[in-house]
Design a protein around this motif. Structure first.
Motif, PDB file in Angstrom:
ATOM      1  N   GLU A 265       0.682  -1.463   0.126  1.00  0.00           N
ATOM      2  CA  GLU A 265       0.109  -0.294   0.246  1.00  0.00           C
ATOM      3  C   GLU A 265       1.397   1.707  -0.230  1.00  0.00           C
ATOM      4  O   GLU A 265       0.721   2.102  -0.728  1.00  0.00           O
ATOM      5  CB  GLU A 265      -1.240   0.415   1.188  1.00  0.00           C
ATOM      6  CG  GLU A 265      -2.030   0.820   1.338  1.00  0.00           C
ATOM      7  CD  GLU A 265      -2.237   1.051   2.570  1.00  0.00           C
ATOM      8  OE1 GLU A 265      -2.880   2.139   2.977  1.00  0.00           O
ATOM      9  OE2 GLU A 265      -2.815   0.317   2.814  1.00  0.00           O
ATOM     10  N   LYS A 266       2.280   1.296   1.258  1.00  0.00           N
ATOM     11  CA  LYS A 266       2.306   2.398   1.009  1.00  0.00           C
ATOM     12  C   LYS A 266       3.812   2.624   0.081  1.00  0.00           C
ATOM     13  O   LYS A 266       3.983   3.801  -0.253  1.00  0.00           O
ATOM     14  CB  LYS A 266       3.708   2.221   2.246  1.00  0.00           C
ATOM     15  CG  LYS A 266       3.079   2.359   3.195  1.00  0.00           C
ATOM     16  CD  LYS A 266       3.489   3.376   4.218  1.00  0.00           C
ATOM     17  CE  LYS A 266       2.279   4.018   5.124  1.00  0.00           C
ATOM     18  NZ  LYS A 266       2.214   3.688   6.641  1.00  0.00           N
ATOM     19  N   TYR A 267       4.324   1.463  -1.144  1.00  0.00           N
ATOM     20  CA  TYR A 267       5.764   1.641  -1.787  1.00  0.00           C
ATOM     21  C   TYR A 267       4.556   1.448  -2.555  1.00  0.00           C
ATOM     22  O   TYR A 267       5.156   2.400  -4.099  1.00  0.00           O
ATOM     23  CB  TYR A 267       5.841   0.577  -1.711  1.00  0.00           C
ATOM     24  CG  TYR A 267       7.984   0.413  -2.283  1.00  0.00           C
ATOM     25  CD1 TYR A 267       8.066   2.265  -2.260  1.00  0.00           C
ATOM     26  CD2 TYR A 267       7.884  -0.142  -3.093  1.00  0.00           C
ATOM     27  CE1 TYR A 267       9.693   1.611  -2.724  1.00  0.00           C
ATOM     28  CE2 TYR A 267       8.845   0.191  -4.174  1.00  0.00           C
ATOM     29  CZ  TYR A 267       9.989   0.431  -3.614  1.00  0.00           C
ATOM     30  OH  TYR A 267      10.852   0.994  -4.929  1.00  0.00           O
ATOM     31  N   ARG A 268       3.472   0.896  -3.143  1.00  0.00           N
ATOM     32  CA  ARG A 268       2.970   1.322  -4.711  1.00  0.00           C
ATOM     33  C   ARG A 268       3.869   0.110  -5.593  1.00  0.00           C
ATOM     34  O   ARG A 268       4.363   1.074  -6.681  1.00  0.00           O
ATOM     35  CB  ARG A 268       2.384   2.239  -4.657  1.00  0.00           C
ATOM     36  CG  ARG A 268       1.678   2.661  -4.138  1.00  0.00           C
ATOM     37  CD  ARG A 268       0.958   4.204  -4.500  1.00  0.00           C
ATOM     38  NE  ARG A 268       1.685   5.330  -4.591  1.00  0.00           N
ATOM     39  CZ  ARG A 268       2.663   5.870  -5.694  1.00  0.00           C
ATOM     40  NH1 ARG A 268       2.174   5.971  -6.915  1.00  0.00           N
ATOM     41  NH2 ARG A 268       3.340   6.635  -5.227  1.00  0.00           N
ATOM     42  N   ARG A 394       7.014   3.789   8.766  1.00  0.00           N
ATOM     43  CA  ARG A 394       7.443   6.464   8.302  1.00  0.00           C
ATOM     44  C   ARG A 394       8.473   6.447   7.321  1.00  0.00           C
ATOM     45  O   ARG A 394       7.556   7.465   6.888  1.00  0.00           O
ATOM     46  CB  ARG A 394       6.515   6.381   9.773  1.00  0.00           C
ATOM     47  CG  ARG A 394       5.718   6.122  10.171  1.00  0.00           C
ATOM     48  CD  ARG A 394       5.077   6.996  11.382  1.00  0.00           C
ATOM     49  NE  ARG A 394       4.852   6.132  12.040  1.00  0.00           N
ATOM     50  CZ  ARG A 394       4.785   5.441  13.854  1.00  0.00           C
ATOM     51  NH1 ARG A 394       5.880   6.445  14.070  1.00  0.00           N
ATOM     52  NH2 ARG A 394       4.075   4.877  13.959  1.00  0.00           N
ATOM     53  N   TYR A 395       9.059   6.157   7.143  1.00  0.00           N
ATOM     54  CA  TYR A 395       9.970   6.351   6.494  1.00  0.00           C
ATOM     55  C   TYR A 395       9.641   6.720   5.148  1.00  0.00           C
ATOM     56  O   TYR A 395      10.234   7.727   4.499  1.00  0.00           O
ATOM     57  CB  TYR A 395      11.461   6.121   6.403  1.00  0.00           C
ATOM     58  CG  TYR A 395      12.323   6.372   7.668  1.00  0.00           C
ATOM     59  CD1 TYR A 395      13.748   7.115   7.878  1.00  0.00           C
ATOM     60  CD2 TYR A 395      12.373   5.208   9.013  1.00  0.00           C
ATOM     61  CE1 TYR A 395      14.059   7.070   9.014  1.00  0.00           C
ATOM     62  CE2 TYR A 395      12.725   5.336   9.998  1.00  0.00           C
ATOM     63  CZ  TYR A 395      13.719   6.310  10.113  1.00  0.00           C
ATOM     64  OH  TYR A 395      14.549   7.002  11.177  1.00  0.00           O
ATOM     65  N   LEU A 396       9.309   6.152   4.125  1.00  0.00           N
ATOM     66  CA  LEU A 396       7.965   5.691   2.917  1.00  0.00           C
ATOM     67  C   LEU A 396       7.571   7.314   2.513  1.00  0.00           C
ATOM     68  O   LEU A 396       7.663   7.290   1.791  1.00  0.00           O
ATOM     69  CB  LEU A 396       7.863   4.499   2.650  1.00  0.00           C
ATOM     70  CG  LEU A 396       8.369   3.307   2.493  1.00  0.00           C
ATOM     71  CD1 LEU A 396       7.323   2.368   1.470  1.00  0.00           C
ATOM     72  CD2 LEU A 396       9.218   3.673   0.991  1.00  0.00           C
ATOM     73  N   GLU A 397       7.446   7.605   3.910  1.00  0.00           N
ATOM     74  CA  GLU A 397       5.759   8.808   3.638  1.00  0.00           C
ATOM     75  C   GLU A 397       7.409   9.821   3.533  1.00  0.00           C
ATOM     76  O   GLU A 397       6.670  11.363   2.854  1.00  0.00           O
ATOM     77  CB  GLU A 397       5.108   9.003   4.962  1.00  0.00           C
ATOM     78  CG  GLU A 397       4.056   8.071   4.220  1.00  0.00           C
ATOM     79  CD  GLU A 397       3.676   7.385   5.579  1.00  0.00           C
ATOM     80  OE1 GLU A 397       3.922   8.607   6.855  1.00  0.00           O
ATOM     81  OE2 GLU A 397       3.182   6.672   5.844  1.00  0.00           O
ATOM     82  N   GLY A 398       8.617   9.930   3.555  1.00  0.00           N
ATOM     83  CA  GLY A 398       9.757  10.706   3.894  1.00  0.00           C
ATOM     84  C   GLY A 398       9.657  12.351   4.440  1.00  0.00           C
ATOM     85  O   GLY A 398       8.492  12.655   5.210  1.00  0.00           O
TER      86      GLY A 398
END
Ligand code: ZLV
Ligand code: CA
Ligand code: ZN
Length: 398
Positions: A265-268, A394-398
């Motif tokens: 879901e987060k990385y798509r 959460r790091y994926l959200e930058g």
């Protein structure tokens, strides 16, 4: 029939060169390429060959392997034989061969063996790029410990890295998932500075009661998330799920689905590579988990249902009859078939599946109590693990 669209299942391709089977690591070595013979026999006996496109890929060339690997390392691999190895002490040491444990022996036909399994993974990736298949399978690949210029943990050439590099020519984001009982360190390391590959490995981690030291390779704790330098684009693009001995079906399925769903879901990702090492199965000679075949296959089903182009590859697996059962089941999952529990009686290697105390003649034996490891994973520990994994994401959200 005009205008009526046939409900389209998945196009599945099977990439396999039977010459890999004839290679031997040595009689006491746990890696047995003939587990692939057994797998192929089961796949054929169940008629799954008619539900897929079969390919017999050519071996990869040295130039193709050099897209990831060091040329001098490749020249060494190409030249080394059991006969001449005593004159190559330096190279042997430098490139991870020999040593005390001899995890990576020099055997007859080594170069041929590595070119064959690598060629199959690259061909499988190519089939996905061409849209010739939705799911491409190579059970002979998945050798996730190999480094740019070092053999490690039964792995000489990293076919996974090569296949992912090929996918990256057309895909913006590739997700790598690894359910082998060992940490997928080679793949993680190869892409540590990239945000175009996210690596997710589930594995046994920590002190091993059976051997008295850290379980191989010793890396992959929950806090290892790639580089720590905030300017490195790869920061936060690795997720490691360390698991203790004896995890059961329900615990693993919950852990896998909760965490993998969140990553997707987060990385798509636009493509997914799944390393389905069968040493995470209960009763494996090197593994420490208590998983049954259908729980292992649940991971394949879950990833299939994300509906992205998927490369499915093998890896570890050291109880050959159960490796064959698992990979046959997972091939069926891909084509959407369900298989009868009674094994077809006309299999050439049927003896391998008979005379077992538990499971003789059947596809889905229950894990025998004597092969069961004490479950050291408490519900609370797993909840904390999932919570920490979510925090890492959460790091994926930058
Ligand atoms: O499944 O076991 O633990 C992908 C894969 O992930 C070690 N190697 C090294 C570091 C010091 N030890 C040697 C311990 C030997 C213990 C006895 C064996 C018996 C014969 C040959 C090899 C082993 C062995 N080696 C068991 N575990 C290891 C690991 C490497 C595991 C590689 C997993 C590969 C295909
Ligand atoms: Ca793993
Ligand atoms: Zn393994």
């Amino acid at each position: 029939e005009y205008g009526i669209e046939k409900p389209r299942g998945y196009n599945v391709s099977f990439h396999y060169n039977p010459h890999v089977e004839y290679h031997h690591f040595g009689s006491s070595h746990p890696m047995k390429p003939w587990r692939l013979t057994l797998t192929k026999q089961l796949v054929i006996a169940y008629g799954l060959e008619y539900a897929m496109d079969l390919y017999e890929p050519r071996p990869a060339s040295k130039d193709e392997l050099a897209i990831f690997h060091d040329r001098e390392y490749l020249s060494f691999l190409e030249a080394i034989t059991p006969q001449n190895m005593k004159h190559h002490d330096e190279g042997m040491k430098a490139y991870g061969f020999g040593g005390e444990s001899n995890d990576c022996p020099v055997f007859e036909g080594l170069w041929n063996y590595v070119s064959l399994y690598s060629g199959a993974s690259m061909h499988a990736a190519q089939n996905l790029l061409n849209n010739q298949s939705d799911i491409a399978i190579n059970w002979s690949g998945g050798l996730h410990h190999a480094k740019k210029k070092e053999a490690s943990g039964f792995c000489y050439i990293n076919d996974i890295v090569l296949a992912i590099q090929h996918l990256l020519t057309q895909h913006q984001r590739v997700l790598y998932i690894d359910i082998d009982v060992h940490h997928g360190d080679g793949v993680e390391q190869a892409f540590e500075s990239s945000d175009r590959v996210f690596t997710l490995s589930y594995h046994k981690h920590g002190f091993d009661r059976h051997y008295g030291y850290q379980f191989f390779p010793g890396t992959g704790d929950i806090h290892e998330m790639g580089p720590t330098d905030p300017t490195n684009p790869g920061k936060g693009h690795a997720l490691n799920i360390p698991i203790d001995d004896g995890i059961d079906d329900d615990q693993y399925k919950w852990l896998f689905k909760t965490i993998t769903d969140a990553v997707v879901e987060k990385y798509r990702p636009t493509a997914i590579v799944l390393q389905s090492g069968a040493d995470s199965l209960g009763g494996d000679r090197l593994g420490r988990f208590n998983l049954n075949i259908k729980a292992h296959g649940f991971c394949v089903e879950t990833v299939k249902n994300y509906g992205r182009p998927m490369l499915l590859i093998g890896g570890g697996g050291y109880t050959p009859r159960n490796v064959a059962r698992t990979w046959c089941h997972e091939t069926a999952v891909c084509v959407g078939a369900s298989l009868h529990n009674d094994l077809p009686t006309h299999i050439p290697y049927i003896q391998a599946f008979q005379g077992e105390e538990n499971g003789g003649g059947i596809l889905y034996p229950e894990l025998h109590n004597r092969s069961r490891h004490d479950n050291l994973n408490t519900a609370k520990a797993l909840q904390t693990l999932v919570q920490r994994a979510m925090e890492n994401l959460r790091y994926l959200e930058g």
